[in-house]
Design a protein around this motif. Structure first.
Motif, short mmCIF file in Angstrom:
data_model
loop_
_atom_site.label_atom_id
_atom_site.label_comp_id
_atom_site.label_asym_id
_atom_site.label_seq_id
_atom_site.Cartn_x
_atom_site.Cartn_y
_atom_site.Cartn_z
N LEU A 160 0.81 -1.29 0.07
CA LEU A 160 0.10 -0.07 0.11
C LEU A 160 0.73 1.20 -0.13
O LEU A 160 0.50 2.25 -0.83
CB LEU A 160 -0.82 -0.08 1.22
CG LEU A 160 -2.16 -1.03 0.97
CD1 LEU A 160 -2.86 -1.14 2.32
CD2 LEU A 160 -2.94 -0.45 0.04
N GLY A 220 2.55 1.78 -3.49
CA GLY A 220 1.32 1.98 -4.41
C GLY A 220 1.07 3.53 -4.12
O GLY A 220 0.60 4.12 -5.22
N ARG A 221 0.87 4.08 -2.95
CA ARG A 221 0.58 5.37 -2.75
C ARG A 221 1.81 6.41 -3.30
O ARG A 221 1.54 7.43 -3.55
CB ARG A 221 0.38 5.76 -1.07
CG ARG A 221 -1.08 5.05 -0.81
CD ARG A 221 -1.43 5.67 0.75
NE ARG A 221 -2.67 5.06 0.77
CZ ARG A 221 -2.97 4.18 1.69
NH1 ARG A 221 -2.12 3.66 2.37
NH2 ARG A 221 -4.46 3.80 1.85
N LYS A 222 2.91 5.74 -3.39
CA LYS A 222 4.04 6.58 -4.22
C LYS A 222 3.89 6.56 -5.67
O LYS A 222 4.60 6.89 -6.20
CB LYS A 222 5.42 6.06 -3.44
CG LYS A 222 5.63 6.22 -1.92
CD LYS A 222 5.99 7.44 -1.61
CE LYS A 222 7.41 7.97 -2.19
NZ LYS A 222 7.74 9.30 -1.61
N GLY A 223 2.97 5.75 -6.08
CA GLY A 223 2.92 5.52 -7.48
C GLY A 223 3.84 4.63 -8.10
O GLY A 223 4.38 4.66 -9.35
N PHE A 224 4.67 3.64 -7.25
CA PHE A 224 5.54 2.82 -7.97
C PHE A 224 4.85 1.95 -8.73
O PHE A 224 3.54 1.60 -9.06
CB PHE A 224 6.21 1.88 -6.62
CG PHE A 224 7.06 2.79 -6.10
CD1 PHE A 224 7.36 4.09 -6.25
CD2 PHE A 224 7.62 2.01 -4.70
CE1 PHE A 224 8.17 4.81 -5.40
CE2 PHE A 224 8.78 3.10 -3.84
CZ PHE A 224 9.01 4.13 -4.32
N ASP A 225 5.69 1.32 -9.62
CA ASP A 225 5.09 0.12 -10.66
C ASP A 225 5.03 -1.25 -9.81
O ASP A 225 5.31 -1.29 -8.76
CB ASP A 225 5.93 0.20 -11.99
CG ASP A 225 7.49 -0.27 -11.52
OD1 ASP A 225 7.81 -1.05 -10.55
OD2 ASP A 225 8.56 -0.16 -12.63
N GLY A 232 8.42 -2.34 -8.10
CA GLY A 232 8.50 -1.46 -7.08
C GLY A 232 7.71 -1.85 -5.68
O GLY A 232 8.12 -1.96 -4.66
N VAL A 233 6.63 -2.12 -6.20
CA VAL A 233 5.49 -2.63 -4.99
C VAL A 233 5.83 -3.70 -4.46
O VAL A 233 5.83 -4.03 -3.45
CB VAL A 233 4.03 -2.49 -5.71
CG1 VAL A 233 3.21 -3.20 -4.60
CG2 VAL A 233 3.57 -1.30 -5.73
N ILE A 264 9.10 -3.37 -2.38
CA ILE A 264 8.69 -2.79 -0.89
C ILE A 264 8.17 -3.59 -0.03
O ILE A 264 8.07 -3.83 1.30
CB ILE A 264 7.94 -1.28 -1.24
CG1 ILE A 264 8.66 -0.56 -2.21
CG2 ILE A 264 7.75 -0.81 0.33
CD1 ILE A 264 10.01 0.21 -1.49
N LEU A 290 -3.10 -5.46 -4.20
CA LEU A 290 -2.81 -4.76 -5.32
C LEU A 290 -4.37 -4.74 -6.07
O LEU A 290 -4.86 -4.10 -6.77
CB LEU A 290 -1.80 -5.01 -6.30
CG LEU A 290 -0.42 -4.48 -5.80
CD1 LEU A 290 0.65 -4.69 -6.81
CD2 LEU A 290 -0.63 -3.07 -5.18
N VAL A 340 -7.30 -3.37 -3.77
CA VAL A 340 -7.17 -1.72 -4.02
C VAL A 340 -7.43 -0.91 -5.11
O VAL A 340 -7.62 0.27 -5.42
CB VAL A 340 -5.93 -1.05 -3.46
CG1 VAL A 340 -5.81 -1.44 -2.11
CG2 VAL A 340 -4.71 -1.32 -4.18
N PRO A 387 -8.64 0.57 0.62
CA PRO A 387 -7.88 -0.29 1.56
C PRO A 387 -8.75 -0.43 3.05
O PRO A 387 -9.29 0.65 3.25
CB PRO A 387 -6.72 0.24 1.80
CG PRO A 387 -6.52 1.05 0.51
CD PRO A 387 -7.84 1.55 0.56
N CYS A 390 11.11 4.31 0.21
CA CYS A 390 10.30 5.33 -0.27
C CYS A 390 10.50 6.75 -0.05
O CYS A 390 9.87 7.68 -0.54
CB CYS A 390 8.56 5.16 0.34
SG CYS A 390 8.09 3.47 -0.11
N PHE A 398 12.22 1.45 -8.92
CA PHE A 398 10.97 1.26 -8.16
C PHE A 398 9.61 1.90 -8.84
O PHE A 398 8.50 1.61 -8.81
CB PHE A 398 10.78 1.54 -6.85
CG PHE A 398 11.69 0.50 -5.88
CD1 PHE A 398 11.99 -0.62 -6.39
CD2 PHE A 398 12.11 1.01 -4.65
CE1 PHE A 398 12.94 -1.29 -5.58
CE2 PHE A 398 12.94 0.51 -3.83
CZ PHE A 398 13.25 -1.09 -4.43
N PRO A 452 3.17 -0.93 -15.76
CA PRO A 452 2.02 0.06 -15.44
C PRO A 452 2.41 0.41 -14.01
O PRO A 452 2.94 -0.38 -13.13
CB PRO A 452 0.98 -0.92 -15.67
CG PRO A 452 1.21 -2.24 -15.75
CD PRO A 452 2.91 -2.32 -16.18
#
Lengths: 208, 208, 208
Positions: free
Chosen positions: A20, A23-28, A31-32, A35, A76, A79, A84, A137, B144, B198
Motif C-alpha cells: 500500500l 502504491g501510494r507513491k505511484g511505484f510500478d 517497485g510494489v 517494497i 494490489l 485496491v 483499503p 520510499c 521502483f 504499469p
C-alpha cells in the motif's frame, strides 16, 4: 505450529502494508513487490544478520517469500476497486508487530544475550522492516516522528515486560503471551486515542 | 577467466554510473568515490552477507576496489570536458546487469537454495547497488518508480529463464548464456522503445 | 583499558551528535534514541558484519548501548534549556572519528586483509554511523556533499598514514598515535578554516 502460522500471518500483513505504501507513491509492480518484500522480511533479516543466524529465515524456508508475493498481489488487485480496509489492516499489523517483537526477543534470549540486547533484537525484528520501507520510499521513517502512535514504544514495552516478568519468576509461556498482548494493546490504544510521545526540542541551529 | 574479466567490467560500469549520479548531485570527490564504490559493489556485498559468504568478494580480492576507483577517476576527468557518453554507458550497464544477475543466481544455486531464493539473489546482486546509490543520493530508487525502463524486470526475467531452462533439461552453460542475453536484450529494448511497467493505483488516503 | 575508555567516549559523542540531529528534525523520544543508537554503533556494526566478526561488539558488551542511551538522555535534558555546546561537541567528535577510524583499520589489519581493504574498513568504521544517521533523517549525507569539512577525507588520510608509516618501518604504536592525531588535526583545521574538497562538475543532463 501456531507460531509458524502467526509468523506467516505477520509476514502477510507487513507485505500488504508495504504494498500500500509503495502504491501510494505511484511505484510500478516491481517497485510494489520489492517494497512489500523488504517491509515483510526486513526486520527478521536484520536480526538474523546481526545474530549470525544462517541460513536466514526466508532463504531457509521460501514459504515466507511466496506469502509475501501472494499478499502483495491480493492487496494490489483489491485496491484497484476498493478502498483499503485500513482498520482491519491496523489491527492485523498490531498483531504482526506483537508476534515479531516477542519472537525476535526469544531468538536473542536463546543465544544467551544480555537483557538490553534481547530487548533491542525484539524491537529491531518488529520495526526495522517498516523503517526500511520508509527509507526506500524516500520518506522520514514514520515511527521516529511526531506523528507516530507508539509503534516502537509498544515493541519496547512488550519486549521489556517479557524479560521483566521472567526475571520476576513468571514462566516463559506466560511472559510471552503477556508481552505480545501488551504490544498489541498499547499500539491499538494509541491508534484509538491518538496517543503520541512528546517531540524533542533543541535550542539553536546546528554547526556544519 | 572470461567471467573474471566480465566481473571487473561490470564493476567498472556500475562505478561510472554511480560517479555520474553523485556528480549530478554536486557531491565532492569523496562523495563521488563513496557512491561509485557503493553502486559497484553494493549488490554483491548484500548477496555475500545474506548468504554468509566470507570473505566478501571485494575484501578477498582488492582488484575490484581498484577498478572502481580507477573507473570513477576516469569518469570524473572525462566529464569535466565532455558530455557523458550516455548511450555507451547504457549498453555497458545492461551487460553489467546481465552478468551480475546471472552470476548472483549461480552463487545461490551452488548453495542448493530453493528456486525462489535463487531468483531473488540474482535480482539483488544485479540491482541492489543502484538502489543503495539512489538511497544515499536521497532520491526515490529509480527502479521502483514509474519512470523505470524494466531494469529489475529484466533481471527477474533473466534469472527466471536461467532456472526454468535448466529445469527443462538445458545444460547450465546454455541456460547461462540465454539468461544473460535475455536480461541485456530486455533492458536495451525497454530503453529503445521506452517500455515501462504499469504503475499501481490505490484508492483513498492512508491511515496514520 | 585506555582504548576501551576511548571507545566508550567515542560512542557517547556520536550518540550526542545523533540525538541532536534527530531533535532538530522534531523526532520524538523513541526516534531520537534510535538515531542516537544508529549513529553511535552503525559504523562498528557494519565493520563487524563485513568482516564476519561475531558477536558484534555491542551485542557482546552491552556497556556500549547503555552509554549511548545515557548520552542521548543527558543531551536531550541539557538542550531543553541550553544551546548545545557545539564547539565542544565538534572537538569531541573529531576525537571519536580519529579513534574509530584507526581502531577499525586495526581490526582489518589483524585479519590480514590487503591494504586497500584496511583503509576502507577504517573509513567505514569512522563514518558509516553518520551516513546512516543522515539517511534515516531523510537528508543527503553531509559527508558526501559540498558543505562537508573534510570528514571522510580526514579518516582516509589518517588510515592511509597509519598503514604507510608501518610499511616504512615505524612500529604500530607510533603509527597509531600519528594516524589518530592526523585525523583529528585535519578535521579540526578544516572546521576552523572552512576547508572543503572541490565539488564535481558533470556536463549535460542524465538519461532515464
Amino acid at each position: 505450529m501456531i507460531l509458524y502460522a502467526l509468523s506467516l500471518l505477520g509476514v502477510a500483513v507487513f507485505a500488504a502494508s508495504g504494498a500500500l505504501a509503495a502504491g501510494r507513491k505511484g511505484f510500478d509492480w516491481i517497485g510494489v513487490g520489492a517494497i512489500a518484500v523488504v517491509t515483510a522480511i526486513g526486520g527478521g533479516t536484520l536480526r538474523d544478520l546481526l545474530l549470525d543466524r544462517h541460513p536466514i529465515f526466508w532463504i531457509a524456508d521460501p514459504a515466507h517469500l511466496w506469502v509475501v508475493l501472494g499478499s502483495a498481489t491480493v492487496t494490489l488487485v483489491y485496491v484497484r476497486r476498493h478502498r483499503p480496509p485500513d482498520s482491519l489492516l491496523l489491527v492485523a499489523d498490531a498483531l504482526g508487530l506483537a508476534f515479531f517483537t516477542i519472537s525476535g526477543a526469544q531468538v536473542a534470549e536463546q543465544q544467551g544475550l544480555p537483557g538490553l540486547a534481547v530487548v533491542a533484537m525484539g524491537v529491531i525484528t518488529g520495526t526495522a522492516g517498516g523503517v526500511l520501507r520508509d527509507v526506500l520510499c524516500n520518506e522520514v521513517p514514520l515511527l521516529f516522528g511526531p506523528l507516530d502512535t507508539l509503534y516502537a514504544t509498544a515493541a519496547l514495552a512488550g519486549a521489556g515486560a517479557y524479560l521483566a516478568l521472567q526475571a520476576g519468576g513468571v514462566e516463559r509461556d506466560g511472559a510471552e503471551l503477556f508481552g505480545m498482548g501488551l504490544v498489541a494493546a498499547l499500539r491499538l490504544a494509541a491508534i484509538a486515542w491518538q496517543l503520541r510521545l512528546p517531540g524533542v526540542r533543541v535550542h539553536g541551529e546546528g554547526p556544519r
